[in-house]
Design an enzyme around this catalytic site. Structure first.
Site, PDB file in Angstrom:
ATOM      1  N   ASP A 188       0.836  -1.191   0.000  1.00  0.00           N
ATOM      2  CA  ASP A 188       0.000   0.000   0.000  1.00  0.00           C
ATOM      3  C   ASP A 188       0.884   1.259   0.000  1.00  0.00           C
ATOM      4  O   ASP A 188       1.736   1.401  -0.874  1.00  0.00           O
ATOM      5  CB  ASP A 188      -0.968  -0.056   1.193  1.00  0.00           C
ATOM      6  CG  ASP A 188      -2.013   1.036   1.200  1.00  0.00           C
ATOM      7  OD1 ASP A 188      -2.968   0.949   0.397  1.00  0.00           O
ATOM      8  OD2 ASP A 188      -1.876   1.987   1.984  1.00  0.00           O
TER       9      ASP A 188
ATOM     10  N   TYR B 251     -11.580   8.600  -2.917  1.00  0.00           N
ATOM     11  CA  TYR B 251     -11.088   8.698  -1.534  1.00  0.00           C
ATOM     12  C   TYR B 251      -9.875   9.619  -1.377  1.00  0.00           C
ATOM     13  O   TYR B 251      -9.775  10.362  -0.393  1.00  0.00           O
ATOM     14  CB  TYR B 251     -10.824   7.302  -0.964  1.00  0.00           C
ATOM     15  CG  TYR B 251      -9.534   6.635  -1.407  1.00  0.00           C
ATOM     16  CD1 TYR B 251      -8.481   6.440  -0.538  1.00  0.00           C
ATOM     17  CD2 TYR B 251      -9.373   6.175  -2.723  1.00  0.00           C
ATOM     18  CE1 TYR B 251      -7.300   5.816  -0.930  1.00  0.00           C
ATOM     19  CE2 TYR B 251      -8.211   5.557  -3.124  1.00  0.00           C
ATOM     20  CZ  TYR B 251      -7.174   5.381  -2.233  1.00  0.00           C
ATOM     21  OH  TYR B 251      -6.009   4.779  -2.637  1.00  0.00           O
TER      22      TYR B 251
ATOM     23  N   TYR C 283      -1.317  11.388   1.803  1.00  0.00           N
ATOM     24  CA  TYR C 283      -2.191  11.675   0.655  1.00  0.00           C
ATOM     25  C   TYR C 283      -2.161  13.161   0.303  1.00  0.00           C
ATOM     26  O   TYR C 283      -2.250  13.522  -0.871  1.00  0.00           O
ATOM     27  CB  TYR C 283      -3.630  11.254   0.979  1.00  0.00           C
ATOM     28  CG  TYR C 283      -3.806   9.775   1.184  1.00  0.00           C
ATOM     29  CD1 TYR C 283      -4.044   8.926   0.108  1.00  0.00           C
ATOM     30  CD2 TYR C 283      -3.733   9.210   2.458  1.00  0.00           C
ATOM     31  CE1 TYR C 283      -4.210   7.559   0.290  1.00  0.00           C
ATOM     32  CE2 TYR C 283      -3.891   7.850   2.651  1.00  0.00           C
ATOM     33  CZ  TYR C 283      -4.124   7.023   1.565  1.00  0.00           C
ATOM     34  OH  TYR C 283      -4.281   5.677   1.744  1.00  0.00           O
TER      35      TYR C 283
ATOM     36  N   HIS D 116      -7.362  -6.470  -0.462  1.00  0.00           N
ATOM     37  CA  HIS D 116      -6.252  -5.514  -0.375  1.00  0.00           C
ATOM     38  C   HIS D 116      -5.196  -5.900   0.656  1.00  0.00           C
ATOM     39  O   HIS D 116      -4.003  -5.748   0.403  1.00  0.00           O
ATOM     40  CB  HIS D 116      -6.819  -4.124  -0.058  1.00  0.00           C
ATOM     41  CG  HIS D 116      -5.784  -3.058   0.016  1.00  0.00           C
ATOM     42  ND1 HIS D 116      -5.025  -2.672  -1.082  1.00  0.00           N
ATOM     43  CD2 HIS D 116      -5.358  -2.291   1.048  1.00  0.00           C
ATOM     44  CE1 HIS D 116      -4.197  -1.706  -0.728  1.00  0.00           C
ATOM     45  NE2 HIS D 116      -4.369  -1.464   0.566  1.00  0.00           N
TER      46      HIS D 116
END
Length: 317
Positions: free
Chosen positions: A101, A150, A231, A296
């Protein structure tokens, strides 16, 4: 978690928590969102028993590692700087790298910037994402997937943190970890995590209430802002990596993803992973493994298989 040692290390101006076990060649494990060193518990125990020194930090902003407040402190340059300093502190020149990830994204940056420090890379879930100079990534994501995507929803400081606080860290973590929804992941404005108080969330068999409690306690203590700032630094990373446009990643790589992973099921991703472009961008890509019926959080859901994949690849170096 018997025998796992914990220590604090000063790296790149911050204090970093590291979990480790074993002796021998170093395997550096990098976790993703919203996780901790703990995501690698199965791998730490298995690989340390096979003659490796397994090292899993809480990345900057997570768990017991320091969390600077500024978004600009979460650029790829900062995170890779942390990792290079961590590798130096271990007294080794090179490590085997295993990452998932966000850890995988940072892993690709480490391989891009400092290939001399990585013997081989086992990458889970997120393939290399070459820099596209035409448009900033968040703008591009908004254009392709909409405002509810997201990553777009994570951009405004404080907003998604308030939504998490509304439902509680435990419920939000449970929802994320148990989700099997195909990508691209989108979050409705009225209820980002689609949590319904009258509908209980069932944990998957591979993730216990004890595991959830460990995660939730750490996130309740630390908060989610540091994790979300990764992010929020997407566009900053794009700006800082301009000199590496069209640069190939020249490290031996094995890529593994579940066919139900929301990353893999995002439009365009299957074509990239299984086509010629991935091999062009990472010419030392040795193998792509698509695991059937897996979501995931692949290193926890299929821990034994992932342990075997890691060992089978790195033992040849």
């Amino acid at each position: 978690m018997e025998g796992i040692r914990h220590k604090m290390v000063n790296v790149n101006g911050i204090s970093m928590h590291v979990a480790e076990k074993g002796e021998g060649p170093v395997i550096l494990f990098l976790h993703g969102f919203p996780e901790l060193w703990y995501t690698w518990r199965h791998q730490i125990l298995a690989l340390s028993s096979l003659g490796y020194h397994a090292v899993a930090p809480d990345l900057r902003g997570y768990g017991d590692t320091e969390a600077p407040t500024a978004i600009t402190s979460y650029s790829c340059m900062h995170i890779v700087g942390d990792l290079v300093a961590l590798i130096d502190s271990l007294g080794v020149e090179q490590v085997f790298l295993v990452a998932h990830d966000w850890g995988a994204i940072i892993g690709w940056y480490l391989c891009l910037f400092r290939p001399d420090r990585v013997k081989a890379f086992v990458c889970l879930s997120v393939p290399f994402m070459p820099r596209k100079p035409q448009m900033k990534p968040v703008e591009s994501m908004r254009l392709f997937f909409g405002d509810d995507y997201y990553i777009c929803r994570f951009q405004e400081p404080g907003k998604i943190e308030a939504e998490i606080a509304r439902y509680g860290a435990s419920n939000v973590l449970k929802k994320i970890i148990s989700s099997r929804k195909a990508g691209p992941p989108c979050m409705p404005k009225d209820n980002a995590f689609v949590i319904k108080p009258d509908t209980p969330i069932t944990l998957p068999s591979w993730f216990s209430e004890e595991d959830l409690s460990y995660y939730a306690n750490k996130f309740n203590k630390k908060g989610f802002t540091g994790a979300l700032n990764y992010y929020r630094a997407f566009d900053l990373n794009w700006e800082q990596t301009a000199p590496w446009t069209n640069t190939q990643v020249k490290v031996p790589v094995k890529f593994i993803v579940g066919d139900l992973d929301s990353v893999y099921t995002t439009p365009g991703m299957k074509e990239y992973v299984n086509g010629e472009d991935f091999k062009r961008d990472a010419p030392m890509l040795d193998e792509v493994v698509i695991m059937e019926g897996v979501g995931h959080f692949i290193n926890q859901e299929r821990a034994d298989e992932i342990n075997s994949h890691i060992h089978d690849f790195i033992k040849s170096f």
